[in-house]
Write an enzyme that holds these catalytic residues in place. Sequence first.
Site, PDB file in Angstrom:
ATOM      1  N   TYR A 110      46.362  42.868  41.438  1.00 30.86           N
ATOM      2  CA  TYR A 110      45.388  42.566  42.492  1.00 30.86           C
ATOM      3  C   TYR A 110      44.305  41.626  41.956  1.00 30.86           C
ATOM      4  O   TYR A 110      44.002  40.587  42.540  1.00 30.86           O
ATOM      5  CB  TYR A 110      44.765  43.867  43.014  1.00 30.86           C
ATOM      6  CG  TYR A 110      43.601  43.638  43.952  1.00 30.86           C
ATOM      7  CD1 TYR A 110      43.799  43.063  45.200  1.00 30.86           C
ATOM      8  CD2 TYR A 110      42.304  43.984  43.573  1.00 30.86           C
ATOM      9  CE1 TYR A 110      42.733  42.832  46.062  1.00 30.86           C
ATOM     10  CE2 TYR A 110      41.238  43.765  44.427  1.00 30.86           C
ATOM     11  CZ  TYR A 110      41.454  43.190  45.671  1.00 30.86           C
ATOM     12  OH  TYR A 110      40.382  42.963  46.522  1.00 30.86           O
ATOM     13  N   SER A 122      36.920  39.185  44.405  1.00 30.33           N
ATOM     14  CA  SER A 122      36.696  40.603  44.146  1.00 30.33           C
ATOM     15  C   SER A 122      36.033  40.812  42.795  1.00 30.33           C
ATOM     16  O   SER A 122      36.240  40.027  41.863  1.00 30.33           O
ATOM     17  CB  SER A 122      38.044  41.319  44.162  1.00 30.33           C
ATOM     18  OG  SER A 122      37.972  42.563  43.501  1.00 30.33           O
TER      19      SER A 122
END
Length: 347
Positions: free
Chosen positions: A161, A136
């Site tokens: 995350y 990501s």
Amino acid sequence: MEKINLDNKTIFVTGAAGFIGSNLVKRLLKDVKGATIVGIDNMNDYYDVALKEYRLKELSAEPWTFIRGDIADKATIDGIFEKYQPQVVVNLAAQAGVRYSITNPDAYIQSNLIGFYNILEACRHWPVEHLVYASSSSVYGSNKKVPYSTDDKVDNPVSLYAATKKSNELMAHAYSKLYNIPSTGLRFFTVYGPAGRPDMAYFGFTNKLRKGETIQIFNYGNCMRDFTYVDDIVEGVVRIMQGAPEKKQGEDGLPLPPYAVYNIGNNQPENLLNFVDILQQELIRAKVLPEDYDFEAHKALVPMQPGDVPMTYADTSALERDYGFKPSTSLRDGLRAFAEWYKEFYG
């Protein structure tokens, strides 16, 4: 790099009912000859399961195998690898979302760490030609240098995350080195499009505006995002699946890790206010909202949220150099496709 012909291969896609996963399966079913496609998804209710059902229904006409299961369950993953022995694996299953990781950290550890570990172990015991996995843009954290390059240090995650995604890259590197598993990580930048994730800004904004609620624009509108249309992401994934990092021996007689990481982003960050402006025009055009909708009355500029970053901006030169590909869908085209889909889906 090692060229891989996907025809007649067995391909395993995790997160197959997800936004990127379902679009990837659709593309593989359309373009790859004689492939056996196996997908898994736990169909969790992090967001509206009806959307996941809809995506699966879109795929139901084609022959492929869908397994409802969780990658965090080792026995399930081992069973799939033993039975199907996939040659190419694309790991897109993950607990997504920056803000949710603040309230529900558990889900991230299960899916993003334990789940990914199970995939790596399976690739070790049933060797694969290529493991491609989603990382990501959030791994860049609070880096000041833009555009973000995969050569930059990424040691300052600002959310759990982001930390789990960085961990995926580290774990993949170790497995590539120890067991010669060709792996490629993809740092996706703000993916959007039809049947996307309702927790993403463009989708949430649309839901709120339709109900006449006020949308919050963070950092007083000074947020820049490298929005990437889902078809561009899928195109990048399919190209990368077909080129695995090469296996080579190092001077120590051990493998040089066949390991790579690429950015997939649009390479042109858009201001959030501009994004919202185009979105509202397209929502009116698609008749999701009335012509005379008063946007100013439904817009609030608010401060940054924890875990968020002010800007994402991808340097995609490596992707262009190695795979001859650069995302190119304009924001207007992408948001138009979303608005038209939204009108059709929600009526």
